[in-house]
Design a protein around this motif. Structure first.
Motif, PDB file in Angstrom:
ATOM      1  N   ILE A 391       0.840  -1.213   0.000  1.00  0.00           N
ATOM      2  CA  ILE A 391       0.000   0.000   0.000  1.00  0.00           C
ATOM      3  C   ILE A 391       0.875   1.264   0.000  1.00  0.00           C
ATOM      4  O   ILE A 391       0.731   2.131  -0.855  1.00  0.00           O
ATOM      5  N   GLY A 392       1.804   1.337   0.924  1.00  0.00           N
ATOM      6  CA  GLY A 392       2.662   2.524   1.028  1.00  0.00           C
ATOM      7  C   GLY A 392       3.502   2.726  -0.216  1.00  0.00           C
ATOM      8  O   GLY A 392       3.679   3.853  -0.695  1.00  0.00           O
ATOM      9  N   GLU A 393       3.965   1.622  -0.773  1.00  0.00           N
ATOM     10  CA  GLU A 393       4.814   1.705  -1.966  1.00  0.00           C
ATOM     11  C   GLU A 393       4.001   2.241  -3.168  1.00  0.00           C
ATOM     12  O   GLU A 393       4.492   3.056  -3.945  1.00  0.00           O
ATOM     13  N   VAL A 394       2.745   1.799  -3.287  1.00  0.00           N
ATOM     14  CA  VAL A 394       1.896   2.306  -4.382  1.00  0.00           C
ATOM     15  C   VAL A 394       1.749   3.824  -4.233  1.00  0.00           C
ATOM     16  O   VAL A 394       1.888   4.586  -5.197  1.00  0.00           O
ATOM     17  N   LEU A 395       1.499   4.280  -3.015  1.00  0.00           N
ATOM     18  CA  LEU A 395       1.308   5.720  -2.808  1.00  0.00           C
ATOM     19  C   LEU A 395       2.584   6.486  -3.157  1.00  0.00           C
ATOM     20  O   LEU A 395       2.534   7.548  -3.783  1.00  0.00           O
ATOM     21  N   GLU A 396       3.719   5.921  -2.780  1.00  0.00           N
ATOM     22  CA  GLU A 396       4.977   6.600  -3.126  1.00  0.00           C
ATOM     23  C   GLU A 396       5.141   6.718  -4.628  1.00  0.00           C
ATOM     24  O   GLU A 396       5.596   7.728  -5.145  1.00  0.00           O
TER      25      GLU A 396
END
Ligand code: MSP
Length: 656
Positions: A391-396
């Motif tokens: 999830i965090g990686e997609v947002l980054e």
């Protein structure tokens, strides 16, 4: 409350009104709309501006040619642009026209500020001018062509107001240094820095040879030159001289194509510095969509229009393809083939199939209610971990405009969830309590995976993710979900699924391409809204379950004859098409057929084929096609197999 949210202002370029939007323009607007939706889901109060750039000599000429006034001409064009964006669902929040009164006031105000601060003077300018690009061509001699568009330049001498751009070399270089993120991507930043280091010439910002422009107050016949006029639209859209009241200026991102980056990162900040106004925070330049290795442009006749794609495959398919298949910032080749491949593999077989399978199994085994998971096994935990961590990686990736990478990651989660279903085989479990419990855990996990990827994919696929949201019976709108609060495990057991949804019906590639190309050749029609609640084009893509029967008299209207192929050749820039000449007995016809990937041209010569001979002629990729060759469409890819004869037949014989 919008008042508590941080503001975010993003702009598309304002588009020239000398043509209608093609895929290049649509791409700019899709990217902005994606960022807009993404930022909203991250808690921002976002405004997106788009609009039309309506002044200049081109418009004067086009209006004259159309036999209408300039006002009438641009009003019609602006309405058409607007209607198309509405139809595609990417209309922005503000639509600014450079002929709006509030814009004229803003331009005049900006000029006054620059002049009062000593950055404007009157002078004479003689130079080579490209009327198509609305720009003087630096260092060009009379007789030279414009290096950008190749058209002849014109020598122009006139009294102009000049802007002292030369005074801003150092301030601009300092600004770039202090704000390393201002110009994106970095390659463009380096280009601009070397351009500015090379020295800046003062810029003519008014014209006396053009009538159709915003007047310089008290200085008629001076009107503002296109870039001073056009760039200011970004400010006019959010309050103009009263920009502080609305609170959106300075812009967070100006999204532009690479061809107009210099205007946005050199002229525009210099105008604003001269007027002591705040500077935009970032300019992002995307690459071009190329068609047969050349920039799409109306003058070259190699444009691809958005509407046929949207009607055949749906807007989400177009959005997904342009964002997935190009690295943002670089050029990309447009190909119908790649578009339909993506549609079938990633949307129909990927997201669409995963969503409908999961929902169908919950429907069947749990009376349509999200089951309650039991204790987890290592394979459930592995999927959970993979998704939670992504999830965090997609947002980054979204934050860095890495759309392609963000989508790649989201789709790797869909693939992982699909694989999980395939290996856990909930359908093969029995009826014991243990089996039922295990089935509940698997299906809850799959549904939760679907919920998470749906939220993550929403900025790119607004329409279909809203439908998956309904399918999952989730409350509210998926676009209002808070991306920062997105966590694994929020799916509530017991939630009834919503109405079943058509997501991405599979479509045969050859048929899809044929239909899109046929629509490209039709004159552009005014916008017709697709049926409410459907993705435009998808309804048409669904095979009709009960085709209407026709009478023999209808069949008799189609004239089919035996033809013999005389010549066959490939068409440059159209990978799918072969140009054939076919003897149909009474004449030799030129026919284009979408069979190039499957047939060697040489092997076709002398072959007898069935030809529809009374079809109205049409153009495919600019090549006239007068008739149609009949072929079977075989397999999921729709491989064409030419219909033929097992006995010798006379050329020109009618098929009945
Ligand atoms: N009116 C100016 C912009 C003024 S902004 C203050 C203009 N208009 S345009 O209609 O010619 O182009 C608008 C945008 O469309 C530009 O960013 C341009 O790069 C983009 N595209 C036009 N053709 C394109 C492709 N083939 N591919 C991708 N984008 C391209 O310039």
């Amino acid at each position: 409350m919008a008042a508590d949210k941080p503001k975010f202002y993003i702009t598309t370029p304002i588009y020239y009104t000398n043509g209608l939007p093609h895929i290049g323009h649509t791409y700019s607007t899709i990217v902005c709309d994606t960022i807009r939706r993404y930022k909203r889901m991250r808690g921002y109060d976002v405004v997106m501006t788009t609009g039309t750039d309506e002044h200049g000599v081109n418009v004067e000429r086009a209006a004259k040619q159309a036999g209408v006034s300039e006002t009438e001409f641009v009003a019609k064009m602006a309405a058409d642009w607007r209607a198309l964006w509405d139809e595609l669902g990417i209309q922005g929040d503000e639509f600014i026209r450079t002929t709006d009164l509030k814009h004229a006031h803003t331009v005049q105000w900006l000029f006054r500020l620059c002049r009062e601060n000593g950055y404007v003077y009157k002078g004479h300018y003689t130079g080579q001018y490209c009327i198509y690009d609305n720009a003087f061509v630096n260092d060009a001699k009379p007789g030279d062509n414009c290096p950008d568009c190749g058209r002849p330049t014109e020598t122009i001498t006139e009294e102009n107001y000049f802007f002292k751009l030369s005074a801003f070399q150092k301030p601009l270089l300092d600004f770039y240094q202090k704000n390393p993120g201002f110009i994106q991507p970095d390659t463009r930043r380096n280009e601009i820095i070397s351009f500015v280091e090379g020295g800046l010439k003062d810029l003519s910002i008014t014209r006396t040879t053009i009538r159709w422009g915003i007047p310089v107050p008290g200085e008629e016949p001076h009107v503002f030159y296109v870039w001073f006029d056009a760039l200011t639209a970004y400010l006019s859209a959010v309050g103009g001289p009263q920009y502080e009241g609305r609170g959106y200026w300075p812009a967070d991102v100006h999204l532009v194509g690479k061809d107009i980056i210099r205007f946005h990162t050199v002229y525009w900040p210099a105008f604003l510095m001269a007027a002591t106004l705040p500077l935009p925070k970032q300019v992002w330049a995307h690459g071009w969509f190329l068609m047969a290795a050349a920039k799409m442009s109306k003058s070259k006749g190699n444009v691809v229009l958005p509407r046929p794609i949207v009607y055949v495959l749906g807007m989400d398919a177009l959005r997904y393809y342009v964002l997935r298949d190009t690295v943002f910032g670089q050029d990309g080749n447009f190909s119908y083939d790649a578009l339909v491949t993506r549609y079938n593999s990633d949307l129909a077989n990927g997201l669409g199939n995963f969503a409908s399978r999961t929902a169908a199994m919950i429907e069947k085994n749990f009376s349509g209610k999200i089951p309650k998971p039991g204790s987890l096994q290592p394979q459930d935990e592995a999927l959970t971990k993979e998704i939670q961590a992504a999830i965090g990686e997609v947002l980054e990736r979204f934050d860095k405009c890495g759309f392609s990478l963000a989508l790649e990651l989201i789709w790797s989660l869909i693939a992982a969830a699909d694989k999980y279903l395939a290996s856990e085989q909930p359908w093969a479990l029995g009826t014991s309590d243990t089996d039922a419990q295990r089935r509940a855990t698997i299906l809850w996990t799959a549904a939760e995976a679907l919920r998470v990827v749906t939220v993550l994919a929403h900025p790119v696929l607004p329409d279909s993710t809203a439908r998956v949201w309904t399918l999952l019976g989730q409350p509210g709108h998926v676009g209002s979900q808070d991306l920062d609060g997105l966590r694994w495990g929020q799916l509530k057991p017991g939630t009834p699924l919503g109405k079943s949804q058509t997501l991405f019906p599979r479509i045969e590639k050859a048929e899809a391409i044929e239909r899109m190309e046929a629509m490209e050749n039709e004159p552009q029609k005014p916008a017709t809204a697709p049926a409410p609640g459907t993705t435009p084009g998808v309804a048409a893509a669904v095979p009709q379950s009960a085709p209407e029967k026709i009478g023999i008299e209808d069949f008799a209207k189609v004239e089919m004859r035996v033809g013999e192929i005389k010549t066959a050749e490939r068409i440059v820039g159209a990978d799918k098409l072969l140009k054939l000449t076919v003897d149909i007995g009474t004449e030799i016809r030129q026919i284009c057929a979408g069979i190039a990937p499957y047939y060697e041209p040489d092997k076709l010569i002398g072959r007898k084929v069935a030809v529809v001979t009374n079809l109205a002629p049409r153009k495919l990729r600019g090549v006239e096609s007068n008739g149609m060759i009949i072929a079977a469409s075989v397999g999921p890819e729709g491989r064409p197999v030419l219909a033929g004869f097992h006995e010798d037949v006379e050329i020109g014989a009618r098929l009945k």
